[in-house]
Design a protein around this motif. Structure first.
Motif, PDB file in Angstrom:
ATOM      1  N   MET A 245     -18.439   8.967  -1.030  1.00 10.39           N
ATOM      2  CA  MET A 245     -19.211  10.035  -0.407  1.00 10.39           C
ATOM      3  C   MET A 245     -18.622  11.413  -0.718  1.00 10.39           C
ATOM      4  O   MET A 245     -19.340  12.419  -0.698  1.00 10.39           O
ATOM      5  N   THR A 246     -17.325  11.445  -1.009  1.00  4.89           N
ATOM      6  CA  THR A 246     -16.691  12.712  -1.369  1.00  4.89           C
ATOM      7  C   THR A 246     -16.376  12.792  -2.853  1.00  4.89           C
ATOM      8  O   THR A 246     -16.720  13.772  -3.527  1.00  4.89           O
ATOM      9  N   VAL A 247     -15.753  11.754  -3.420  1.00  8.39           N
ATOM     10  CA  VAL A 247     -15.327  11.802  -4.814  1.00  8.39           C
ATOM     11  C   VAL A 247     -16.512  11.881  -5.768  1.00  8.39           C
ATOM     12  O   VAL A 247     -16.458  12.586  -6.784  1.00  8.39           O
ATOM     13  N   MET A 248     -17.595  11.175  -5.462  1.00 14.65           N
ATOM     14  CA  MET A 248     -18.760  11.203  -6.342  1.00 14.65           C
ATOM     15  C   MET A 248     -19.350  12.602  -6.475  1.00 14.65           C
ATOM     16  O   MET A 248     -19.999  12.928  -7.463  1.00 14.65           O
ATOM     17  N   TYR A 249     -19.127  13.418  -5.443  1.00 17.26           N
ATOM     18  CA  TYR A 249     -19.688  14.761  -5.432  1.00 17.26           C
ATOM     19  C   TYR A 249     -18.616  15.836  -5.559  1.00 17.26           C
ATOM     20  O   TYR A 249     -18.832  16.989  -5.183  1.00 17.26           O
ATOM     21  N   ALA A 250     -17.468  15.452  -6.127  1.00 20.85           N
ATOM     22  CA  ALA A 250     -16.350  16.394  -6.201  1.00 20.85           C
ATOM     23  C   ALA A 250     -16.727  17.664  -6.959  1.00 20.85           C
ATOM     24  O   ALA A 250     -16.335  18.769  -6.575  1.00 20.85           O
ATOM     25  N   VAL A 253     -18.946  19.609  -4.664  1.00 22.12           N
ATOM     26  CA  VAL A 253     -18.123  20.133  -3.577  1.00 22.12           C
ATOM     27  C   VAL A 253     -17.392  21.389  -4.043  1.00 22.12           C
ATOM     28  O   VAL A 253     -17.345  22.408  -3.345  1.00 22.12           O
ATOM     29  N   ALA A 254     -16.823  21.296  -5.260  1.00 24.69           N
ATOM     30  CA  ALA A 254     -16.057  22.422  -5.789  1.00 24.69           C
ATOM     31  C   ALA A 254     -16.935  23.637  -6.066  1.00 24.69           C
ATOM     32  O   ALA A 254     -16.527  24.779  -5.819  1.00 24.69           O
ATOM     33  N   VAL A 379     -28.354  13.310   2.940  1.00 27.78           N
ATOM     34  CA  VAL A 379     -28.973  13.497   4.258  1.00 27.78           C
ATOM     35  C   VAL A 379     -28.016  14.204   5.207  1.00 27.78           C
ATOM     36  O   VAL A 379     -28.392  15.153   5.914  1.00 27.78           O
ATOM     37  N   LEU A 380     -26.759  13.758   5.228  1.00 21.20           N
ATOM     38  CA  LEU A 380     -25.780  14.374   6.121  1.00 21.20           C
ATOM     39  C   LEU A 380     -25.539  15.834   5.756  1.00 21.20           C
ATOM     40  O   LEU A 380     -25.376  16.691   6.637  1.00 21.20           O
ATOM     41  N   THR A 381     -25.531  16.129   4.447  1.00 17.78           N
ATOM     42  CA  THR A 381     -25.324  17.510   4.011  1.00 17.78           C
ATOM     43  C   THR A 381     -26.496  18.393   4.431  1.00 17.78           C
ATOM     44  O   THR A 381     -26.308  19.543   4.861  1.00 17.78           O
ATOM     45  N   LYS A 382     -27.715  17.871   4.337  1.00 24.25           N
ATOM     46  CA  LYS A 382     -28.878  18.650   4.758  1.00 24.25           C
ATOM     47  C   LYS A 382     -28.891  18.873   6.266  1.00 24.25           C
ATOM     48  O   LYS A 382     -29.323  19.909   6.756  1.00 24.25           O
ATOM     49  N   SER A 389     -20.976  15.506   5.910  1.00 25.59           N
ATOM     50  CA  SER A 389     -20.739  14.417   4.970  1.00 25.59           C
ATOM     51  C   SER A 389     -19.269  14.001   4.984  1.00 25.59           C
ATOM     52  O   SER A 389     -18.944  12.809   4.931  1.00 25.59           O
ATOM     53  N   PHE A 390     -18.359  14.977   5.084  1.00 22.33           N
ATOM     54  CA  PHE A 390     -16.934  14.655   5.160  1.00 22.33           C
ATOM     55  C   PHE A 390     -16.624  13.872   6.440  1.00 22.33           C
ATOM     56  O   PHE A 390     -15.783  12.974   6.449  1.00 22.33           O
ATOM     57  N   LEU A 391     -17.326  14.205   7.514  1.00 22.37           N
ATOM     58  CA  LEU A 391     -17.160  13.454   8.761  1.00 22.37           C
ATOM     59  C   LEU A 391     -17.607  12.004   8.574  1.00 22.37           C
ATOM     60  O   LEU A 391     -16.997  11.074   9.118  1.00 22.37           O
TER      61      LEU A 391
END
Length: 411
Positions: A245-250, A253-254, A379-382, A389-391
């Motif tokens: 959920m985090t690494v795939m969107y690194a 995210v950056a 969905v969580l980001t929206k 999403s980090f949560l």
């Protein structure tokens, strides 16, 4: 049930142990390098392929790839157990997967249209997971029980080191992603060649075939029985979900959460990869052999807890150091988990006569999050931004640890 006759494996020897370990390590290294490099390069290429909605294109791409991955790993595992050839059950799948993966990456690298990139990526993910299914099944085929932790750590170390090199490779080509993609087919072909040469080629022609034709084959797809197996499956799924959920969107995210430019983002991800490598490789080397003595569960429980802890700084601040802070404990967690995970999977197998098939189902727990992670994270980001999403990463990590606590009868 499948009527099988075990294949006589070569007598254990130091030379065979070394070549098997080397083949599995190099295979894990090469596949991981290609996979990690492709992930970052396609995120970077998405802005040119789909300038209107690069995030949506990447989410769609990874969803198709993940569905193909799950189907490939399950069917390749089942068919691998039933393959009859003078080269054995696993080698034909490793060779064929190398050719398919190289072709898919070539199409993704040279294709100008989005649909060609999607087709190439699907072919690559199918080949990647078919290779994983076949190579992982080599472990229960030929590795002695007392060496499971050591071999598992080598698989984990290969995966991690390959990811590190793949991360640096992607950073070097992040402003020219399709150039980077066009070179990777050679890596996939060389990896397949090394595995074919080093891993055992024991004829399976003497094994009995599955009775009942197609119906018998389909009946053999009954799901494994045993609560321990499914607790491990669920724990693997949630651990991978927390990470992906985090690494795939690194890259996103950056650029979108931290506000960095393309080259700055590539440089940051290179630093993150280096930080992860320090913890992950060290953890993989230490925890695998140690798990043979004190058990697998302490490491597999602790790893997702570290992932959860690593996500906290990202929730609190949108600073580049927070992403590095995630990759630090994340690296240790990933290394510890991968180092003992293969051994734990073998420990909970209900029936070793269908090892590749059942291991493939467990491996699918790593691929299934790729199907749902883009949707859940999106969905969580929206709903509440990247912090929500980090949560979700924190919650999934805690749940993964609870699942492994439920596993009984395995240390």
């Amino acid at each position: 049930m499948t009527d099988t006759v075990p294949v006589a494996a070569p007598a254990p020897s130091t030379r065979r142990n070394v070549t098997v370990a080397a083949g599995l390590f190099i295979g894990s290294f090469g596949l991981s390098l290609a996979n990690h490099a492709v992930s970052t390069l396609l995120q970077a290429a998405a802005k040119d392929i789909a300038p209107g909605d690069p995030l949506g294109f990447y989410a769609t791409l990874t969803t198709f790839g993940a569905v193909a991955s799950v189907l490939a790993i399950v069917f390749a595992g089942a068919l691998s157990d039933r393959t009859r050839s003078r080269f054995g059950r696993r080698i034909p799948w490793l060779a064929g997967s190398g050719l398919l993966g190289a072709g898919g990456l070539a199409l993704a690298g040279f294709g100008n249209a989005g649909f060609l990139v999607v087709i190439g990526y699907i072919a690559f993910m199918m080949s990647l997971n078919a290779s994983i299914a076949a190579s992982t099944a080599v472990v229960p085929d030929v590795v002695e029980a007392r060496r499971l932790g050591l071999v598992s750590s080598l698989l984990g170390a290969g995966n991690l080191i390959g990811g590190v090199i793949g991360g640096f490779y992607a950073a070097a080509y992040v402003t020219r992603p399709q150039h980077g993609l066009s070179v990777l087919p050679v890596t996939v072909l060389l990896t397949a060649l090394v595995m074919v040469v080093l891993l055992p080629r024991v004829s399976s022609l003497g094994q009995a075939r599955t009775p009942g034709g197609i119906r018998g084959f389909l009946r053999s797809f009954e799901l494994p029985k045993g609560a321990q197996f499914w607790w491990v499956f669920t724990g693997r799924f949630l651990f991978a979900l927390a990470l992906f959920m985090t690494v795939m969107y690194a890259f996103f995210v950056a650029t979108r959460y931290l506000g960095l430019g393309t080259q700055e983002a590539g440089d940051l991800l290179a630093v993150c990869t280096l930080v992860m490598s320090i913890g992950s490789v060290g953890a993989a080397v230490v925890t695998g052999p140690l798990s043979d003595r004190i058990g697998r569960k302490p490491f597999v429980i602790g790893a997702p807890l570290l992932i959860a802890a690593g996500a906290v700084p990202l929730i609190l601040t949108a600073q580049p150091w927070a992403l590095i802070a995630f990759y630090g404990p994340g690296g240790v967690a990933f290394g510890a988990y991968l180092a003992v995970d293969a051994a734990l999977m073998v420990d909970v197998l209900p029936d070793r006569s269908r090892a590749a098939q059942d291991l493939a189902i467990l491996q699918a727990a790593n691929s299934l999050p790729l199907v749902v992670a883009p949707s859940i994270a999106g969905v969580l980001t929206k709903i509440g931004g990247f912090q929500t999403s980090f949560l979700g990463t924190v919650v999934a990590g805690l749940a993964a640890a609870l699942c492994i606590l439920k596993v009984k009868g395995v240390r």
